[in-house]
Scaffold this active site. Structure first.
Site, PDB file in Angstrom:
ATOM      1  N   TYR A 252      -2.020  -0.850  10.363  1.00 21.43           N
ATOM      2  CA  TYR A 252      -2.099  -1.168   8.927  1.00 21.43           C
ATOM      3  C   TYR A 252      -0.868  -0.605   8.205  1.00 21.43           C
ATOM      4  CZ  TYR A 252      -4.225  -1.519   4.239  1.00 21.43           C
ATOM      5  OH  TYR A 252      -4.491  -1.813   2.922  1.00 21.43           O
TER       6      TYR A 252
ATOM      7  N   SER B 265       0.861  -1.188   0.000  1.00 22.19           N
ATOM      8  CA  SER B 265       0.000   0.000   0.000  1.00 22.19           C
ATOM      9  C   SER B 265       0.893   1.232   0.000  1.00 22.19           C
ATOM     10  CB  SER B 265      -0.874  -0.005   1.258  1.00 22.19           C
ATOM     11  OG  SER B 265      -1.519   1.238   1.386  1.00 22.19           O
TER      12      SER B 265
HETATM   13  P1  NAD Z   1     -11.567  -6.488   0.270  1.00 17.30           P
HETATM   14  O1  NAD Z   1     -11.956  -6.401   1.710  1.00 17.30           O
HETATM   15  O2  NAD Z   1     -12.584  -6.185  -0.770  1.00 17.30           O
HETATM   16  O3  NAD Z   1     -10.954  -7.934  -0.035  1.00 17.30           O
HETATM   17  C1  NAD Z   1     -10.148  -8.629   0.869  1.00 17.30           C
HETATM   18  C2  NAD Z   1     -10.529 -10.100   0.805  1.00 17.30           C
HETATM   19  O4  NAD Z   1      -9.633 -10.815   1.644  1.00 17.30           O
HETATM   20  C3  NAD Z   1     -11.955 -10.380   1.312  1.00 17.30           C
HETATM   21  O5  NAD Z   1     -12.676 -11.112   0.340  1.00 17.30           O
HETATM   22  C4  NAD Z   1     -11.736 -11.221   2.564  1.00 17.30           C
HETATM   23  O6  NAD Z   1     -12.734 -12.222   2.764  1.00 17.30           O
HETATM   24  C5  NAD Z   1     -10.383 -11.847   2.295  1.00 17.30           C
HETATM   25  N1  NAD Z   1      -9.704 -12.229   3.520  1.00 17.30           N
HETATM   26  C6  NAD Z   1      -9.592 -11.503   4.660  1.00 17.30           C
HETATM   27  N2  NAD Z   1      -8.932 -12.211   5.577  1.00 17.30           N
HETATM   28  C7  NAD Z   1      -8.601 -13.398   5.010  1.00 17.30           C
HETATM   29  C8  NAD Z   1      -7.910 -14.539   5.470  1.00 17.30           C
HETATM   30  N3  NAD Z   1      -7.417 -14.609   6.706  1.00 17.30           N
HETATM   31  N4  NAD Z   1      -7.747 -15.572   4.620  1.00 17.30           N
HETATM   32  C9  NAD Z   1      -8.237 -15.521   3.367  1.00 17.30           C
HETATM   33  N5  NAD Z   1      -8.906 -14.473   2.874  1.00 17.30           N
HETATM   34  C10 NAD Z   1      -9.089 -13.421   3.699  1.00 17.30           C
HETATM   35  O7  NAD Z   1     -10.297  -5.539   0.150  1.00 17.30           O
HETATM   36  P2  NAD Z   1      -9.578  -4.931  -1.135  1.00 17.30           P
HETATM   37  O8  NAD Z   1      -9.761  -3.461  -1.059  1.00 17.30           O
HETATM   38  O9  NAD Z   1      -9.919  -5.684  -2.353  1.00 17.30           O
HETATM   39  O10 NAD Z   1      -8.044  -5.191  -0.744  1.00 17.30           O
HETATM   40  C11 NAD Z   1      -7.228  -6.160  -1.364  1.00 17.30           C
HETATM   41  C12 NAD Z   1      -5.790  -5.881  -0.953  1.00 17.30           C
HETATM   42  O11 NAD Z   1      -5.411  -4.568  -1.369  1.00 17.30           O
HETATM   43  C13 NAD Z   1      -5.561  -5.898   0.559  1.00 17.30           C
HETATM   44  O12 NAD Z   1      -4.298  -6.446   0.841  1.00 17.30           O
HETATM   45  C14 NAD Z   1      -5.569  -4.429   0.927  1.00 17.30           C
HETATM   46  O13 NAD Z   1      -4.882  -4.196   2.122  1.00 17.30           O
HETATM   47  C15 NAD Z   1      -4.869  -3.859  -0.288  1.00 17.30           C
HETATM   48  N6  NAD Z   1      -5.053  -2.436  -0.519  1.00 17.30           N
HETATM   49  C16 NAD Z   1      -6.295  -1.897  -0.673  1.00 17.30           C
HETATM   50  C17 NAD Z   1      -6.412  -0.528  -0.913  1.00 17.30           C
HETATM   51  C18 NAD Z   1      -7.739   0.122  -1.077  1.00 17.30           C
HETATM   52  O14 NAD Z   1      -7.776   1.359  -1.199  1.00 17.30           O
HETATM   53  N7  NAD Z   1      -8.833  -0.639  -1.120  1.00 17.30           N
HETATM   54  C19 NAD Z   1      -5.286   0.264  -1.005  1.00 17.30           C
HETATM   55  C20 NAD Z   1      -4.036  -0.307  -0.840  1.00 17.30           C
HETATM   56  C21 NAD Z   1      -3.934  -1.661  -0.619  1.00 17.30           C
END
Ligand code: NAD
Length: 278
Positions: A171, A158
């Site tokens: 985080y 991130s």
């Molecule tokens: P999201 O919440 O839509 O998806 C995350 C998924 O991970 C969910 O489906 C959840 O069920 C699954 N998950 C959570 N814990 C788990 C576990 N222990 N085992 C297996 N699956 C598990 O989130 P997103 O926004 O799609 O994020 C995806 C990645 O991108 C993450 O690593 C997040 O930190 C990163 N990220 C997101 C953003 C943003 O702005 N959304 C920015 C930077 C980084």
């Protein structure tokens, strides 16, 4: 030469596992890889989300297969069984994307909750999910890649790994750990096993998804929160990212087009990190 480059984005016959692909960003990556011919495994601990995503993906044009598996990335034996299932189904694993991750309100400061009162359990949850949740699948798939002497791992870090954002200490620290681990593993795999095993990361900026909606928008109205507005003011491109914005970097880093690239973290942030605010 140009034809060769185009062919590098053809993933026909490649098997790619995406953790957290029941979610917004991982799901989009899975769909895109499927459309480029890959056999994709949607691994998520939310089975319904994984199955729904696999079903949706099958509706899009693609020549590969999509498989949904329920697994918690923090349970090594469960992840091992899931990866064995993928190998049985698709023969091998060519790529792993560690997209499972996220934050939670209890690990974030707010007007009601000071840093001094943050729950240790909540912070541990965030550390475990974002850091160990990246390391554990990398150990299991990494061993398979070491035996095959090839493979690609892509972590999802991130922008807050470079400079921490206010309110989300756990985080930010966990994602800084994921970036650091990306570089460590890139060196380790290349030196100890094969220069054909590459490890990189993407660092998305601000994408409005379920994990951060509570921070970026007002719950009652859905309008931008004060924090959401400040982000917009500091994003030269003037918008949040959309999941599709990640696709180019994901395809590049998983494909042979990046054959000499390992240990990097690619910002995808609309210019947020480049802008000093003045
Ligand atoms: P999201 O919440 O839509 O998806 C995350 C998924 O991970 C969910 O489906 C959840 O069920 C699954 N998950 C959570 N814990 C788990 C576990 N222990 N085992 C297996 N699956 C598990 O989130 P997103 O926004 O799609 O994020 C995806 C990645 O991108 C993450 O690593 C997040 O930190 C990163 N990220 C997101 C953003 C943003 O702005 N959304 C920015 C930077 C980084």
């Amino acid at each position: 030469m140009s034809t060769d480059i185009c062919k590098m984005y053809d993933f026909t016959g490649k098997s790619i596992v995406i953790t957290g692909a029941g979610g917004v960003l991982g799901g989009e990556m899975a769909r895109t890889l499927y459309e480029c011919g890959a056999n994709v495994t949607i691994l998520d601990y939310n089975l319904t989300a994984a199955q729904n995503m696999a079903d949706q993906i099958r509706q899009t044009p693609g020549t590969g297969k999509s498989l949904a598996i329920q697994a918690n990335v923090l349970q090594p034996e469960v992840v091992k069984a899931a990866m064995d299932q993928v190998i049985t189904e698709f023969g091998q694993i060519d790529g792993l994307i560690n997209a499972a991750g996220g934050n939670k309100p209890d690990a974030s400061t707010s007007a009601e909750k000071s840093f001094f009162d943050l729950s240790v359990d909540a912070m541990r949850w965030v550390f475990d999910l974002n850091l160990l949740g990246t390391i554990i699948p990398s150990q299991i798939v990494g061993r398979h890649m070491a035996e095959r002497k090839q493979g690609v791992i892509l972590n999802v870090s991130s922008m807050n790994a470079y400079r921490p954002l206010t309110r989300i200490p756990a985080y930010s620290a966990a994602k800084a750990g994921a970036s650091n681990f990306t570089q460590w593993l890139a060196v380790h795999m290349a030196q100890e096993y094969s220069p054909k095993i590459r490890v990189n990361a993407i660092a998305p900026g601000f994408f409005l998804t379920e994990q951060n909606r509570f921070l970026l928008t007002a719950e009652e109205t859905g309008e931008l929160s004060a924090r959401g507005k400040r982000i917009m003011d500091h994003t030269p491109m003037g918008r949040f990212g959309t999941p599709e914005d990640l696709n180019g970097a994901v395809l590049w880093l998983l494909s042979p087009a990046s054959a000499f690239v390992t240990g990097i973290i690619v910002p995808i942030d609309g210019g947020f990190s480049a802008y000093s605010g003045v």
